[in-house]
Design an enzyme around this catalytic site. Sequence first.
Site, short mmCIF file in Angstrom:
data_model
loop_
_atom_site.label_atom_id
_atom_site.label_comp_id
_atom_site.label_asym_id
_atom_site.label_seq_id
_atom_site.Cartn_x
_atom_site.Cartn_y
_atom_site.Cartn_z
N HIS A 167 -2.55 -1.08 -5.23
CA HIS A 167 -2.55 -0.43 -5.80
C HIS A 167 -2.60 0.35 -5.84
O HIS A 167 -1.61 0.86 -5.24
CB HIS A 167 -4.47 0.29 -5.83
CG HIS A 167 -4.73 1.29 -4.28
ND1 HIS A 167 -4.58 2.04 -4.79
CD2 HIS A 167 -4.70 1.27 -3.43
CE1 HIS A 167 -4.03 3.76 -3.39
NE2 HIS A 167 -4.19 2.21 -2.87
N ASP A 168 -1.51 0.55 -8.07
CA ASP A 168 -1.45 2.31 -7.53
C ASP A 168 0.72 2.30 -7.53
O ASP A 168 1.18 3.00 -7.14
CB ASP A 168 -1.23 3.19 -7.01
CG ASP A 168 -3.11 3.85 -7.74
OD1 ASP A 168 -3.23 4.01 -8.47
OD2 ASP A 168 -4.04 4.06 -6.52
#
Length: 214
Positions: A135-136
């Site tokens: 994620h991210d």
Amino acid sequence: MTDVIGIYGASGFGREVLPLVREQYSSVELVFIDDGFQSDNLNGYKVLSFDDFLEVEATSKKLTVAIADSKIREAVTKKCEERNLPIINISASNVVILDEVEIGQGSILCPFVTVTSNVQIGKSFHANIYSYVAHDCVIGDYVTFAPRVHCNGNIHIDDFAYIGTGAVIKQGSPDKPLKIGKGAIVGMGAVVTKDVPAGTIVIGNPAKPLERKS
Ligand code: UDP
């Protein structure tokens, strides 16, 4: 006439990518494109030079650049773009992609790759077998992951970086992502716990800059 897809690079990676293209596109003719190959046939497929590929009569022509070296990949990609040849995104059928993921043109996602949520990836990304991006993460252009790269959450990787087989990159945080600079090289098996400056080679656990003996 038929639709033709060229797999640019008739070497190791090209031979791994062609079956993925075959799985993704049915009813098209597949050929390898290579400017330095000594034979006109590889694994039962024609091998053409780029000039010969341009001469092929087809309803449509597209290609994928299956060359791991990012600088060569960029040069070949630019050459194809100048000829208005579409460069396709290739993804193995078992690739997992979760929510809000953007991936630029020319990517190759090999079998067992996972990209989780809220990830931005630039053009011509190669993720070899079993690699993941969590994620991210924000990944630039012409970035290459060898097999089984563990790219954890909140990591920013700049253009042309190369991450070696089995490297583990420690997760960053939203206010302080871990950064791997432009053109950096992470050696195989390295455990990256802090930022890697642009153009630096790091190896080991914890990963440290490679000291060149002069
Ligand atoms: N190649 C090419 N045109 C170029 C540069 C490279 O056709 O301008 C081909 C080269 O002949 C070779 C392949 O790209 O067959 C690259 O293979 P290599 O073994 O270096 O690496 P791989 O990407 O398969 O890991």
